[in-house]
Design a protein around this motif. Structure first.
Motif, PDB file in Angstrom:
ATOM      1  N   GLN A  10       0.762  -1.241   0.050  1.00  0.00           N
ATOM      2  CA  GLN A  10       0.028  -0.186  -0.038  1.00  0.00           C
ATOM      3  C   GLN A  10       0.841   1.437   0.050  1.00  0.00           C
ATOM      4  OE1 GLN A  10      -3.306  -0.210  -0.419  1.00  0.00           O
ATOM      5  NE2 GLN A  10      -3.150  -2.329  -0.383  1.00  0.00           N
ATOM      6  N   ALA A  11       2.243   1.226   0.103  1.00  0.00           N
ATOM      7  CA  ALA A  11       3.356   2.205   0.229  1.00  0.00           C
ATOM      8  C   ALA A  11       3.001   2.886  -1.244  1.00  0.00           C
ATOM      9  CB  ALA A  11       4.492   1.635   0.463  1.00  0.00           C
ATOM     10  N   PRO A  12       3.207   4.340  -1.137  1.00  0.00           N
ATOM     11  CA  PRO A  12       3.134   5.040  -2.371  1.00  0.00           C
ATOM     12  C   PRO A  12       4.513   4.604  -3.347  1.00  0.00           C
ATOM     13  CG  PRO A  12       3.110   6.353  -0.587  1.00  0.00           C
ATOM     14  CD  PRO A  12       3.091   4.950   0.031  1.00  0.00           C
ATOM     15  N   LEU A  13       4.488   4.671  -4.513  1.00  0.00           N
ATOM     16  CA  LEU A  13       5.411   4.303  -5.283  1.00  0.00           C
ATOM     17  C   LEU A  13       6.376   5.432  -5.466  1.00  0.00           C
ATOM     18  CD1 LEU A  13       3.598   2.402  -8.537  1.00  0.00           C
ATOM     19  CD2 LEU A  13       4.725   1.681  -6.352  1.00  0.00           C
ATOM     20  N   ASP A  14       7.744   5.211  -5.343  1.00  0.00           N
ATOM     21  CA  ASP A  14       8.706   6.791  -5.595  1.00  0.00           C
ATOM     22  C   ASP A  14       9.301   6.685  -6.818  1.00  0.00           C
ATOM     23  OD1 ASP A  14      10.862   4.587  -5.988  1.00  0.00           O
ATOM     24  OD2 ASP A  14      11.512   4.481  -3.891  1.00  0.00           O
ATOM     25  N   SER A  15      10.044   7.682  -7.342  1.00  0.00           N
ATOM     26  CA  SER A  15      10.469   7.920  -8.465  1.00  0.00           C
ATOM     27  C   SER A  15      11.245   6.790  -9.097  1.00  0.00           C
ATOM     28  CB  SER A  15      11.378   9.074  -8.579  1.00  0.00           C
ATOM     29  OG  SER A  15      12.578   9.089  -7.810  1.00  0.00           O
ATOM     30  N   ARG A  16      11.883   5.973  -8.372  1.00  0.00           N
ATOM     31  CA  ARG A  16      12.739   4.803  -8.910  1.00  0.00           C
ATOM     32  C   ARG A  16      11.551   3.572  -9.334  1.00  0.00           C
ATOM     33  NH1 ARG A  16      15.224   1.061  -4.943  1.00  0.00           N
ATOM     34  NH2 ARG A  16      13.460   0.112  -5.539  1.00  0.00           N
ATOM     35  N   ASP A  17      10.718   3.532  -8.476  1.00  0.00           N
ATOM     36  CA  ASP A  17       9.750   2.645  -8.814  1.00  0.00           C
ATOM     37  C   ASP A  17       8.856   2.830 -10.159  1.00  0.00           C
ATOM     38  OD1 ASP A  17       9.933   1.228  -6.359  1.00  0.00           O
ATOM     39  OD2 ASP A  17       8.637   2.473  -5.409  1.00  0.00           O
ATOM     40  N   LEU A  18       8.600   4.186 -10.048  1.00  0.00           N
ATOM     41  CA  LEU A  18       7.751   4.768 -11.308  1.00  0.00           C
ATOM     42  C   LEU A  18       8.639   4.758 -12.610  1.00  0.00           C
ATOM     43  CD1 LEU A  18       5.798   7.753  -9.796  1.00  0.00           C
ATOM     44  CD2 LEU A  18       4.844   5.681 -10.599  1.00  0.00           C
ATOM     45  N   GLU A  19       9.743   4.910 -12.466  1.00  0.00           N
ATOM     46  CA  GLU A  19      10.912   4.601 -13.492  1.00  0.00           C
ATOM     47  C   GLU A  19      10.840   3.298 -14.406  1.00  0.00           C
ATOM     48  OE1 GLU A  19      15.607   5.134 -14.672  1.00  0.00           O
ATOM     49  OE2 GLU A  19      14.654   6.467 -13.006  1.00  0.00           O
ATOM     50  N   ILE A  20      10.972   2.395 -13.234  1.00  0.00           N
ATOM     51  CA  ILE A  20      10.878   0.926 -13.481  1.00  0.00           C
ATOM     52  C   ILE A  20       9.484   0.630 -14.536  1.00  0.00           C
ATOM     53  CG2 ILE A  20      10.746  -1.524 -12.960  1.00  0.00           C
ATOM     54  CD1 ILE A  20      12.591  -0.542 -10.646  1.00  0.00           C
ATOM     55  N   GLN A  22       7.375   2.572 -15.718  1.00  0.00           N
ATOM     56  CA  GLN A  22       7.492   3.454 -17.118  1.00  0.00           C
ATOM     57  C   GLN A  22       8.136   2.707 -18.230  1.00  0.00           C
ATOM     58  OE1 GLN A  22       5.795   6.542 -17.488  1.00  0.00           O
ATOM     59  NE2 GLN A  22       5.767   5.668 -19.495  1.00  0.00           N
ATOM     60  N   GLN A  23       9.418   2.061 -17.849  1.00  0.00           N
ATOM     61  CA  GLN A  23      10.325   1.649 -18.635  1.00  0.00           C
ATOM     62  C   GLN A  23       9.641   0.219 -19.423  1.00  0.00           C
ATOM     63  OE1 GLN A  23      13.938   1.199 -16.722  1.00  0.00           O
ATOM     64  NE2 GLN A  23      14.589   3.075 -17.164  1.00  0.00           N
ATOM     65  N   VAL A  24       9.025  -0.448 -18.360  1.00  0.00           N
ATOM     66  CA  VAL A  24       8.401  -1.605 -18.730  1.00  0.00           C
ATOM     67  C   VAL A  24       7.315  -1.386 -19.680  1.00  0.00           C
ATOM     68  CG1 VAL A  24       6.926  -3.711 -18.118  1.00  0.00           C
ATOM     69  CG2 VAL A  24       9.245  -3.007 -16.866  1.00  0.00           C
ATOM     70  N   PHE A  25       6.276  -0.399 -19.107  1.00  0.00           N
ATOM     71  CA  PHE A  25       5.065  -0.123 -20.168  1.00  0.00           C
ATOM     72  C   PHE A  25       5.739   0.634 -21.599  1.00  0.00           C
ATOM     73  CE2 PHE A  25       2.419   3.673 -21.513  1.00  0.00           C
ATOM     74  CZ  PHE A  25       1.391   2.975 -21.826  1.00  0.00           C
ATOM     75  N   ASP A  26       6.619   1.530 -21.698  1.00  0.00           N
ATOM     76  CA  ASP A  26       7.183   1.806 -22.760  1.00  0.00           C
ATOM     77  C   ASP A  26       7.629   0.750 -23.675  1.00  0.00           C
ATOM     78  OD1 ASP A  26       6.565   4.529 -22.121  1.00  0.00           O
ATOM     79  OD2 ASP A  26       8.524   4.942 -21.519  1.00  0.00           O
ATOM     80  N   LYS A  27       8.354  -0.310 -23.261  1.00  0.00           N
ATOM     81  CA  LYS A  27       8.783  -1.253 -24.092  1.00  0.00           C
ATOM     82  C   LYS A  27       7.754  -2.168 -24.602  1.00  0.00           C
ATOM     83  CE  LYS A  27      12.257  -4.410 -25.092  1.00  0.00           C
ATOM     84  NZ  LYS A  27      11.496  -5.209 -26.335  1.00  0.00           N
ATOM     85  N   ILE A  28       6.850  -2.142 -23.677  1.00  0.00           N
ATOM     86  CA  ILE A  28       5.689  -3.426 -24.243  1.00  0.00           C
ATOM     87  C   ILE A  28       4.986  -2.628 -25.222  1.00  0.00           C
ATOM     88  CG2 ILE A  28       3.524  -4.401 -23.603  1.00  0.00           C
ATOM     89  CD1 ILE A  28       4.801  -4.898 -20.878  1.00  0.00           C
ATOM     90  N   ARG A  29       4.624  -1.321 -25.012  1.00  0.00           N
ATOM     91  CA  ARG A  29       3.691  -0.610 -25.843  1.00  0.00           C
ATOM     92  C   ARG A  29       4.630  -0.388 -27.289  1.00  0.00           C
ATOM     93  NH1 ARG A  29       3.159   4.499 -27.445  1.00  0.00           N
ATOM     94  NH2 ARG A  29       4.967   5.135 -26.113  1.00  0.00           N
ATOM     95  N   PHE A  30       5.910  -0.344 -27.293  1.00  0.00           N
ATOM     96  CA  PHE A  30       6.608  -0.105 -28.321  1.00  0.00           C
ATOM     97  C   PHE A  30       6.460  -1.631 -29.176  1.00  0.00           C
ATOM     98  CE2 PHE A  30      10.691  -0.844 -30.860  1.00  0.00           C
ATOM     99  CZ  PHE A  30      10.481   0.152 -31.493  1.00  0.00           C
ATOM    100  N   ASP A  31       6.718  -2.623 -28.395  1.00  0.00           N
ATOM    101  CA  ASP A  31       6.792  -4.006 -28.907  1.00  0.00           C
ATOM    102  C   ASP A  31       5.421  -4.268 -29.642  1.00  0.00           C
ATOM    103  OD1 ASP A  31       9.330  -4.201 -28.074  1.00  0.00           O
ATOM    104  OD2 ASP A  31       8.777  -5.830 -26.490  1.00  0.00           O
ATOM    105  N   TYR A  32       4.210  -3.718 -29.188  1.00  0.00           N
ATOM    106  CA  TYR A  32       3.057  -4.297 -29.853  1.00  0.00           C
ATOM    107  C   TYR A  32       2.314  -3.048 -30.596  1.00  0.00           C
ATOM    108  CZ  TYR A  32       3.620  -8.483 -27.115  1.00  0.00           C
ATOM    109  OH  TYR A  32       3.837  -9.597 -26.507  1.00  0.00           O
TER     110      TYR A  32
END
Length: 78
Positions: A10-20, A22-32
């Protein structure tokens, strides 16, 4: 090794969490070739965040799990 999801954080995501995430989301979005403002992209982002909160922190494992789940919500728009 298979990672077991134990509890949802339930802990808020920090900037490092969001960066990870975002990178995964961008990669999958690009791949498909999914448009960033599409319903499918929104569902993919939700899955990335939810799995991350459940403890899937390795980017490769996270991507594999979202890739597998993708078939569950693929639309006929393609």
């Amino acid at each position: 090794m298979v990672q077991t999801i134990k509890t949802r954080s339930q802990a808020p995501l920090d900037s490092r969490d969001l960066e990870i995430c975002q990178q995964v989301f961008d990669k999958i979005r690009f791949d498909y070739q999914v448009a960033k403002d599409s319903d499918e992209a929104e569902r993919m982002a939700s899955i990335v965040i939810e799995l991350y909160r459940q403890g899937v922190r390795d980017a490769n494992h996270l991507q594999s799990m979202v890739d597998a789940a993708r078939g569950l919500f693929e639309t006929s728009e393609r």
